[in-house]
Motif scaffolding. Structure first.
Motif, PDB file in Angstrom:
ATOM      1  N   VAL A 289       0.485  -0.673   0.412  1.00  0.00           N
ATOM      2  CA  VAL A 289      -0.079   0.098  -0.584  1.00  0.00           C
ATOM      3  C   VAL A 289       0.699   0.904   0.192  1.00  0.00           C
ATOM      4  O   VAL A 289       1.257   1.732   1.472  1.00  0.00           O
ATOM      5  N   TRP A 290       0.531   1.827  -0.931  1.00  0.00           N
ATOM      6  CA  TRP A 290       1.669   2.754  -1.426  1.00  0.00           C
ATOM      7  C   TRP A 290       1.121   3.876  -0.601  1.00  0.00           C
ATOM      8  O   TRP A 290       0.053   5.010  -2.313  1.00  0.00           O
ATOM      9  N   LEU A 291       0.991   4.511   0.412  1.00  0.00           N
ATOM     10  CA  LEU A 291       0.746   6.455   0.681  1.00  0.00           C
ATOM     11  C   LEU A 291       1.413   6.958   0.248  1.00  0.00           C
ATOM     12  O   LEU A 291       3.090   7.617   0.096  1.00  0.00           O
ATOM     13  N   GLY A 292       0.931   7.821  -0.432  1.00  0.00           N
ATOM     14  CA  GLY A 292       1.421   9.605  -1.098  1.00  0.00           C
ATOM     15  C   GLY A 292       0.424  10.581   0.181  1.00  0.00           C
ATOM     16  O   GLY A 292       0.151  10.301   0.493  1.00  0.00           O
ATOM     17  N   PRO A 293       1.742  11.644  -0.723  1.00  0.00           N
ATOM     18  CA  PRO A 293       0.833  12.965  -0.434  1.00  0.00           C
ATOM     19  C   PRO A 293      -0.806  13.372   0.173  1.00  0.00           C
ATOM     20  O   PRO A 293      -1.165  14.201   0.241  1.00  0.00           O
TER      21      PRO A 293
ATOM     22  N   MET B 250      -1.859  14.972   2.643  1.00  0.00           N
ATOM     23  CA  MET B 250      -1.444  16.260   2.762  1.00  0.00           C
ATOM     24  C   MET B 250      -2.631  17.146   2.881  1.00  0.00           C
ATOM     25  O   MET B 250      -2.920  18.257   2.535  1.00  0.00           O
ATOM     26  N   HIS B 251      -3.674  16.696   3.839  1.00  0.00           N
ATOM     27  CA  HIS B 251      -4.661  17.857   4.377  1.00  0.00           C
ATOM     28  C   HIS B 251      -4.991  17.733   5.844  1.00  0.00           C
ATOM     29  O   HIS B 251      -3.766  18.097   6.464  1.00  0.00           O
ATOM     30  N   ILE B 252      -5.596  18.830   5.972  1.00  0.00           N
ATOM     31  CA  ILE B 252      -5.642  19.277   7.487  1.00  0.00           C
ATOM     32  C   ILE B 252      -6.130  18.466   8.565  1.00  0.00           C
ATOM     33  O   ILE B 252      -5.686  18.706   9.562  1.00  0.00           O
TER      34      ILE B 252
ATOM     35  N   SER C 231      -5.857  10.512   8.264  1.00  0.00           N
ATOM     36  CA  SER C 231      -5.971   9.316   7.101  1.00  0.00           C
ATOM     37  C   SER C 231      -4.539   8.947   6.694  1.00  0.00           C
ATOM     38  O   SER C 231      -4.454   7.334   6.205  1.00  0.00           O
ATOM     39  N   SER C 232      -3.409   9.692   6.978  1.00  0.00           N
ATOM     40  CA  SER C 232      -2.062   8.779   7.111  1.00  0.00           C
ATOM     41  C   SER C 232      -2.276   7.420   7.695  1.00  0.00           C
ATOM     42  O   SER C 232      -2.071   6.418   7.513  1.00  0.00           O
ATOM     43  N   MET C 233      -2.742   7.327   9.119  1.00  0.00           N
ATOM     44  CA  MET C 233      -2.338   5.953  10.232  1.00  0.00           C
ATOM     45  C   MET C 233      -3.308   5.423   9.278  1.00  0.00           C
ATOM     46  O   MET C 233      -3.086   4.164   9.316  1.00  0.00           O
ATOM     47  N   ALA C 234      -4.514   5.765   8.767  1.00  0.00           N
ATOM     48  CA  ALA C 234      -5.674   4.288   8.038  1.00  0.00           C
ATOM     49  C   ALA C 234      -4.984   3.989   6.990  1.00  0.00           C
ATOM     50  O   ALA C 234      -5.056   2.500   7.151  1.00  0.00           O
TER      51      ALA C 234
ATOM     52  N   SER D 163       1.812  16.550  12.104  1.00  0.00           N
ATOM     53  CA  SER D 163       2.943  16.704  11.969  1.00  0.00           C
ATOM     54  C   SER D 163       3.581  18.150  10.958  1.00  0.00           C
ATOM     55  O   SER D 163       5.061  18.194  11.219  1.00  0.00           O
ATOM     56  N   GLY D 164       2.724  19.422  11.407  1.00  0.00           N
ATOM     57  CA  GLY D 164       3.255  20.346  10.914  1.00  0.00           C
ATOM     58  C   GLY D 164       2.781  20.451   9.444  1.00  0.00           C
ATOM     59  O   GLY D 164       3.845  21.213   8.954  1.00  0.00           O
ATOM     60  N   SER D 165       3.057  19.589   8.355  1.00  0.00           N
ATOM     61  CA  SER D 165       2.511  19.720   6.919  1.00  0.00           C
ATOM     62  C   SER D 165       1.415  20.624   6.406  1.00  0.00           C
ATOM     63  O   SER D 165       0.883  20.386   6.265  1.00  0.00           O
ATOM     64  N   THR D 166       2.143  21.235   5.339  1.00  0.00           N
ATOM     65  CA  THR D 166       1.051  22.072   5.124  1.00  0.00           C
ATOM     66  C   THR D 166       0.254  21.125   4.241  1.00  0.00           C
ATOM     67  O   THR D 166       0.274  20.630   3.192  1.00  0.00           O
ATOM     68  N   ALA D 167      -1.696  21.608   3.701  1.00  0.00           N
ATOM     69  CA  ALA D 167      -2.305  21.240   3.796  1.00  0.00           C
ATOM     70  C   ALA D 167      -2.184  21.924   2.189  1.00  0.00           C
ATOM     71  O   ALA D 167      -2.320  23.574   1.919  1.00  0.00           O
ATOM     72  N   ARG D 168      -2.086  20.938   1.315  1.00  0.00           N
ATOM     73  CA  ARG D 168      -2.328  20.981  -0.483  1.00  0.00           C
ATOM     74  C   ARG D 168      -3.276  20.061  -0.780  1.00  0.00           C
ATOM     75  O   ARG D 168      -3.584  20.304  -2.109  1.00  0.00           O
ATOM     76  N   ASN D 169      -3.948  19.428  -0.242  1.00  0.00           N
ATOM     77  CA  ASN D 169      -5.116  18.451  -0.849  1.00  0.00           C
ATOM     78  C   ASN D 169      -5.955  17.911  -0.248  1.00  0.00           C
ATOM     79  O   ASN D 169      -6.245  18.638   1.410  1.00  0.00           O
ATOM     80  N   GLY D 170      -6.690  16.686  -0.272  1.00  0.00           N
ATOM     81  CA  GLY D 170      -7.632  16.458   0.589  1.00  0.00           C
ATOM     82  C   GLY D 170      -9.321  16.780   0.461  1.00  0.00           C
ATOM     83  O   GLY D 170      -9.690  16.988   1.458  1.00  0.00           O
TER      84      GLY D 170
END
Length: 843
Positions: free
Chosen positions: A361-365, A369-371, A376-379, A826-833
């Protein structure tokens, strides 16, 4: 090829006399010095190894150099990581290094007014004047007790980065070294960390996988390991089932057996529904996960399970996860939320179970990368745990790091100012609303894009000097307009750049930086194909014009100027700690320093080591090969030794529970308050398991009925290739894009309702701003969703990238439309989702 901007290309033919930004230096590297020289293929040249930095694959490559000119690129034949392949991005580098629009000499600003469309009125100056100006401003801060008001912004980097990014900043007396990392990643690291303790990108065993699920990632286009994926996709398709989970038909989606066009941001619902099926139908991989003590499956719809009846092997908290989140999350429930049919969810879940453990399962941004992306990343990553595929044959795995020397300690070179500097940072990491829990530590990560707000608020401090390199946050950060205001506020800014970018236009001094791959001494470490590599960057051609290496030569030159002013700690550090490993000689100038530093970091690879993998006898031998290859990553290496609190794969994350508790205690609140202020819906026990969170959205559905998403291109070199004619001409290799243009892709049914057809101009509006763009109809975009490929819309960066340099963008920069917000765990910028709602009107 149908090149449309003929005027530019005619001018490029006479590139030796082209000037940029008023600087009249000739491009001597392209002047014909010998009329008898034969073209490529007839006159003997040499293949020289180096590294591509067109994306974070960081592929070992070779450049063919003929008569001192780089003329061709290919993968490094000695690399086991990419098997001697490289993708289109590597070839684009040739147009970057010889781009006539590069910054040629140091420049200074003569217009004190700063703004997005203000002409800086740059004039060329000498290196000596530029360095003296920089050193004077730095010493002024030190002498006034304000060294901590200096900040270094790092963009894309090599692993010589700490010379300028960390050591220089800290020895000078500031804690403000801010990485770009959270702009392009972090959230897809947080899921794997809070389940298996891995804060890193994963490798994938494509050679053996039988079921590949590309989730918010397109390995053939823009995710890591692109050349490896391109090389292996044929055999993967012959052997395995491939599933693409994405709102749009990506390159991998076009080849996949299953396309699951999930609604943007609803990935978590799809993931927990798949997990529900796997558990309810007994499809999990028992050797890894464990089983009920009596062998009887108790996972039944809507029923809680007694935890004492289950015995885990290498996992923790599976029954808790079922009881807290999964027991009611059926495919029928998920269909209503995700738009993906229940029968397809069942089919994919059963296919994964049948193929276990050879499932990747190849998880990508795109999915993370959303709020509310961490959950979602964990699931999604938890599915690798259910399949027993993590660190297993055919699945995702960690990497083997090459042997290398770490950056030397700075302790001996710190004075009172350096030792007593404030330890808070301008990006506000570790604040209550910004946990940034890298590796579980409060404030351990970075909140890159929020640094603009920190500057504007003067919180935690005023910033009086900025040095940025290989970065362009005004363009690459969401709601980049904030960066315009922030940089206009800073009294003195220095930018080290190959091109005058949007960030450069706010600088007081711009220094010409060497082009990565072709003109730099440095090194990188990366992985793919179960191989870890250490790979060399070396100058394959002499630097053009007056370019210097941003991470080594320029800081050394600054250190010399600081020493002239009585602060010699930095220069002593560089000279004493980065001696030539062969001779012990101290560097006496910036060019020696750049080479010695690279040799120092790489010395364990070419001087002998005990880590397995390749062996070299000398530095010269290593330079000729250009890459160190590890032995293959051993399967099941981390089973029972995961870097989680329990050392197990955690479906109930004790690791996250501890991290949140520590962050809450730091701010004298409880965990629920942390979740409230960071915009997550979970409370109490749900906060510690992978679960579905409804996407946080800017703009009501009534006012902004469409969802905007960001897309990536096969030809986007970290946002830096828009000035390459090849990039513009070959944009059609990305599904739905057009040559020399920028389009908004939309489902035909949506377009019909709005009375739109191909080629119509529309105004697209968000809560932030509006932009105009051309419509392109595509059945590969799910209804209700629109997207544009990132990389266009530059107002600077050269005459190809911008329609009117300094005034008007060629196309639309997606980031201008997006509000600045974050996945705050995580501190990640939201740009997707699906967090950006848009309104579309015909112009």
């Amino acid at each position: 090829m149908k090149i449309r901007r003929r005027e530019f290309l005619k001018a490029s033919a006479a590139v030796a006399t082209v000037t940029a930004l008023g600087c009249g230096t000739k491009l001597n590297a392209l002047e014909k010095t010998d009329k008898t020289v034969s073209p490529y293929g007839k006159n003997k040249g040499e293949w020289i190894p180096t590294t591509c930095q067109g994306c974070t694959t960081w592929d070992p490559i070779q450049v063919y150099v003929q008569n001192g000119r780089a003329v061709k690129v290919r993968g490094n034949e000695y690399s086991k990581m990419n098997s001697g392949y490289c993708c289109a991005r590597g070839h684009l580098g040739l147009q970057q290094v010889y781009d006539p629009d590069r910054v040629k000499v140091p420049m200074k600003r003569t217009n004190p007014k700063k703004g997005r469309f203000e002409d800086p009125k740059f004039v060329p100056i000498s290196w000596d004047e530029a360095l003296n100006t920089i050193a004077d401003n730095m010493m002024k801060l030190r002498n006034n007790g304000e060294a901590h008001k200096y900040v270094c912004f790092r963009g894309r980097y090599t692993y010589t980065r700490d010379i300028i990014y960390s050591s220089m900043t800290k020895i000078f007396g500031s804690s403000n070294n801010i990485s770009h990392s959270a702009i392009c990643a972090e959230a897809d690291k947080s899921g794997p960390f809070f389940t298996e303790g891995l804060w890193d990108y994963r490798d994938y065993d494509l050679t053996n996988t039988k079921y590949l699920v590309c989730w918010g990632a397109d390995p053939l286009r823009s995710n890591r390991q692109v050349p490896t994926a391109i090389n292996k996709i044929g055999e993967v398709m012959d052997r395995a089932t491939v599933v693409a989970v994405d709102p749009t038909l990506t390159t991998i989606g076009a080849k996949a057996n299953e396309w699951m066009p999930v609604k943007p941001g609803e990935d978590g619902a799809l993931a927990v529904a798949i997990a529900h099926v796997i558990l309810r139908e007994g499809l999990w991989y028992k050797e890894f996960v464990g089983d009920f003590k009596d062998g009887k499956n108790r996972f039944k719809l809507g029923e809680e399970v007694d935890e004492s009846t289950f015995k885990g092997n290498y996992t923790h908290g599976l029954v808790k996860w079922w009881n807290i989140e999964l027991k009611d999350k059926t495919p029928e429930w998920a269909e209503r939320i995700t738009g993906v049919k229940a029968d397809q969810i069942y089919r994919v879940a059963r296919g994964m179970g049948a193929a276990a453990p050879k499932v990747a399962v190849w998880l990508g941004p795109g999915a993370a990368m959303h709020i509310r992306g961490t959950y979602s990343s964990m699931a999604i990553h938890a599915l690798n745990g259910l399949m027993g595929s993590t660190d297993n044959i055919g699945g995702p795995m960690a990497k083997i790091s090459p042997p290398y020397n770490h950056t030397p300690s700075i302790k001996k070179y710190q004075d009172t100012i350096s030792k007593n500097k404030p330890h808070v940072k301008i990006d506000q990491r570790g604040y209550l609303k910004f946990p940034a829990l890298k590796k579980g530590k409060s404030g351990g990560g970075v909140v890159t894009n929020n640094a603009a707000d920190g500057i504007l608020q003067e919180n935690p401090m005023e910033i009086k000097m900025v040095l940025g390199y290989m970065n362009n946050f005004n363009f690459s950060g969401t709601e980049g307009q904030r960066w315009d205001k922030a940089l206009a506020k800073v009294p003195f800014t220095v930018h080290l750049s190959t091109h005058a970018s949007e960030f450069s236009m706010f600088a007081d001094i711009v220094l010409p930086a060497a082009t990565t791959t072709f003109e730099k001494w440095a090194w990188l470490k990366t992985k793919a194909n179960r191989i870890g590599t250490g790979t060399l960057l070396q100058p394959v051609v002499e630097p053009i014009w007056e370019a210097k290496i941003d991470e080594s030569e320029i800081p050394y030159m600054i250190a010399e100027k600081l020493a002239e002013r009585g602060f010699d700690n930095l220069l002593e550090y560089y000279q004493n700690e980065f001696k030539d490993p062969d001779t012990g000689k101290k560097p006496t100038n910036e060019r020696e320093f750049a080479e010695y530093a690279t040799k120092y970091y790489l010395a364990p690879m070419w001087q002998g080591h005990d880590k397995g993998g390749d062996s070299f006898k000398s530095w010269e031998e290593f330079r000729k090969i250009g890459v160190w290859n590890s032995d293959p990553y051993p399967y099941r290496k981390r089973w029972g030794k995961f870097k989680t609190k329990t050392h197990q794969f955690e479906f109930y994350s004790e690791t996250l529970k501890e991290a949140l508790a520590k962050h809450a205690k730091k701010h004298n609140v409880d965990v629920n308050k942390v979740l409230e202020v960071t915009n997550y819906t979970a409370r109490d026990e749900k906060a510690f398991v992978p679960h579905y969170e409804e996407p946080y959205r800017y703009g009501s559905k009534s006012a902004y009925p469409f969802t905007f998403i960001d897309s990536r291109s096969k030809l986007n070199k970290e946002g830096r290739s828009a000035n390459c004619p090849w990039m513009q001409e070959f944009r059609v290799i990305d599904v739905g894009d057009e040559r020399w243009d920028n389009v908004l892709k939309m489902n035909p049914d949506d377009a019909k309702r709005l009375g739109l057809k191909n080629g119509d101009m529309v105004k697209i509006t968000t809560v932030v701003t509006s932009r105009k763009i051309k419509v392109k109809l595509s059945e590969g975009v799910r209804p209700g969703t629109v997207l544009s490929t990132y990389g266009q819309g530059h107002t600077a960066y050269g005459r190809i990238a911008s329609k009117k340099f300094g005034k008007e963008g060629f196309g639309m920069n997606n980031n201008d439309l997006m509000p600045a917000d974050y996945d705050r765990l995580s501190g990640s910028t939201a740009r997707n989702g699906g967090f950006v709602g848009v309104r579309i009107e015909k112009v």
